[in-house]
Design a protein around this motif. Sequence first.
Motif, short mmCIF file in Angstrom:
data_model
loop_
_atom_site.label_atom_id
_atom_site.label_comp_id
_atom_site.label_asym_id
_atom_site.label_seq_id
_atom_site.Cartn_x
_atom_site.Cartn_y
_atom_site.Cartn_z
N GLY A 110 -2.91 -0.25 6.11
CA GLY A 110 -2.17 0.11 7.26
C GLY A 110 -2.17 1.37 7.64
O GLY A 110 -2.84 2.43 7.05
N SER A 124 0.97 -1.44 3.24
CA SER A 124 1.55 -1.21 4.55
C SER A 124 1.68 0.28 4.90
O SER A 124 1.26 1.32 3.97
CB SER A 124 2.93 -1.72 4.39
N TRP A 141 1.25 -6.97 -2.23
CA TRP A 141 1.72 -6.30 -1.27
C TRP A 141 2.48 -4.98 -1.45
O TRP A 141 3.36 -5.05 -2.39
CB TRP A 141 2.71 -7.15 -0.36
N ALA A 168 5.90 -0.45 2.90
CA ALA A 168 6.12 0.64 3.62
C ALA A 168 6.51 2.14 2.58
O ALA A 168 7.41 1.90 2.09
CB ALA A 168 6.89 0.83 4.89
#
Length: 186
Positions: A86, A106, A137, A140
């Motif tokens: 990301g 992220s 995953w 952030a």
Amino acid sequence: MSVLDAGKSNPREGGPSFSLKHRIFRAAWGLTWSLLGNWTPVPLYGWRRFLLNCFGAKLSPKARIYPKTTIWYPPNLEMGDHAVIGPGVIVYNMGRITIGDYAIISQRAHLCGGTHDPDDPHFQLLPKPIAIGVKAWIAAEAFVGPGVTVGEGAVLGARAVAAKNLEPWSIYVGNPAKRLRDRKRF
């Protein structure tokens, strides 16, 4: 050329951790990425993949790298099908960083594939590989430390810090990351 093959100039005498050739390569990469890749519009995934592959990365044609990322050394980056890095992610890949199929890194997360030897009087840099499993995953602003393996389907929550391996299909949160619960397999 890999970090390990790059050679150390004079690590026992306090010289640079990486050879001049390696440092020139990284400088050429940094200039190329800042001028031609880092600022490009979001839909230009193919162009960013092309630049990274030209500098030795091993990226699936279906991998996506967003703009505004920092990738320290492309030859030490490998990404599977539909893997995503990301915007604003820092990939400090002194050691190899492998991101499995469908894994997501992220925004503004930090993958740190290197450290220093605290017992070395010259504090030399040491590469430590990171493996991000299939369907994992990294949320952030999370941090994955040197030498960590994130198991298949594992989740590292926002701003969490992984200094140890994460078990497959588990969710981790906090600093240091602690296992919260199982994640549903899919």
